[in-house]
Design a protein around this motif. Sequence first.
Motif, PDB file in Angstrom:
ATOM      1  N   UNK A 211       0.853  -1.186   0.000  1.00  0.00           N
ATOM      2  CA  UNK A 211       0.000   0.000   0.000  1.00  0.00           C
ATOM      3  C   UNK A 211       0.886   1.231   0.000  1.00  0.00           C
ATOM      4  N   UNK A 212       0.648   2.129  -0.938  1.00  0.00           N
ATOM      5  CA  UNK A 212       1.311   3.436  -0.977  1.00  0.00           C
ATOM      6  C   UNK A 212       0.317   4.460  -0.456  1.00  0.00           C
ATOM      7  N   UNK A 229       7.087   4.654  -7.481  1.00  0.00           N
ATOM      8  CA  UNK A 229       6.919   3.420  -6.720  1.00  0.00           C
ATOM      9  C   UNK A 229       5.853   2.538  -7.366  1.00  0.00           C
ATOM     10  N   UNK A 230       4.746   3.146  -7.724  1.00  0.00           N
ATOM     11  CA  UNK A 230       3.630   2.383  -8.267  1.00  0.00           C
ATOM     12  C   UNK A 230       4.031   1.667  -9.564  1.00  0.00           C
ATOM     13  N   UNK A 238      -2.200   2.569  -4.648  1.00  0.00           N
ATOM     14  CA  UNK A 238      -1.927   3.938  -4.209  1.00  0.00           C
ATOM     15  C   UNK A 238      -3.204   4.562  -3.678  1.00  0.00           C
ATOM     16  N   UNK A 239      -3.127   5.074  -2.443  1.00  0.00           N
ATOM     17  CA  UNK A 239      -4.216   5.841  -1.843  1.00  0.00           C
ATOM     18  C   UNK A 239      -3.684   7.235  -1.538  1.00  0.00           C
ATOM     19  N   UNK A 256      -6.372   8.223   7.096  1.00  0.00           N
ATOM     20  CA  UNK A 256      -5.198   7.351   7.122  1.00  0.00           C
ATOM     21  C   UNK A 256      -5.552   6.000   7.740  1.00  0.00           C
ATOM     22  N   UNK A 257      -6.179   6.026   8.906  1.00  0.00           N
ATOM     23  CA  UNK A 257      -6.498   4.782   9.604  1.00  0.00           C
ATOM     24  C   UNK A 257      -7.486   3.928   8.816  1.00  0.00           C
ATOM     25  N   UNK A 258      -8.409   4.575   8.154  1.00  0.00           N
ATOM     26  CA  UNK A 258      -9.392   3.838   7.358  1.00  0.00           C
ATOM     27  C   UNK A 258      -8.696   3.070   6.227  1.00  0.00           C
ATOM     28  N   UNK A 259      -7.749   3.721   5.559  1.00  0.00           N
ATOM     29  CA  UNK A 259      -7.032   3.066   4.463  1.00  0.00           C
ATOM     30  C   UNK A 259      -6.166   1.919   4.976  1.00  0.00           C
TER      31      UNK A 259
END
Length: 268
Positions: A211-212, A229-230, A238-239, A256-259
């Motif tokens: 996860x980015x 990076x992707x 990527x989020x 942030x925490x949700x992702x």
Amino acid sequence: MVTVQVSGLKVAYDRVGDGPPLVFLHGAGEDGRTWRPQLDALADEFTVVAWDEPGAGRSSDLPAPSDSAEPFALADYAHCLAAVVESLRLGPAHIAGLSWGGTLALEFYRRRPDLVRTLLLVDTYAGWKGSLPPEEVRARVAGARRMLAALPGEFDPTLPGLFAGEPPALYAPLLDAMAAVVRPESMRTQLALMAETDLRDVLPTVSVPTLLLWGEQDARSPLSVARQFQEALPDAELVVIPEAGHVSNLERPAEFNRAVRAFCRAHS
């Protein structure tokens, strides 16, 4: 707080919750307290760990340079991190690193892929040398030298461009508390390693889901780095967090925490 002994160093970390292990690596000039919103929010589903790397927070000072020993290197940080992950006795972990911590996460994967369930790379670099133009690296090195040349009472480890706007008021006391105990020699080592490191060759070898997480307005590691990076990582999502800068976990903790939760849940 838990501690482990590694090569004569005490390494401290906070551990809360129960479930798959999720280990957070802080940035330069910080310690594990920077992950307080994540420890509070994610412990209902994960075993959440935030370490104080050697030379930071409650952990031992870095070994003093000497003629008989090599300087503390990225591999040494990775060796200490392996001891922390192994001490959890929960198998491979989700490894999340912010900025300098993300560079360390890549080095850790290169050396101990058996301990990595997934990677979460947050507003980070493949080392400055691996992600930024040479002129930008030179400018940052010059800025670091000026910072480290300050008199003891005038040393300020706060790097420029960390937030999209003003630092979040809720976490201002925390940021001040962390800055007050930064050790100049630790900062010197972190920034020197960042300037010298190029881990672009590691990216195509990463075989775990990645996860980015990037702040939309990150001025220190712009979205162009996330795109690099992707393209290089075999399995990367990527989020982008709107209206966030380099320290997106403090600036927009709910998003942030949700992702993080959704990604780690999907790969646990």
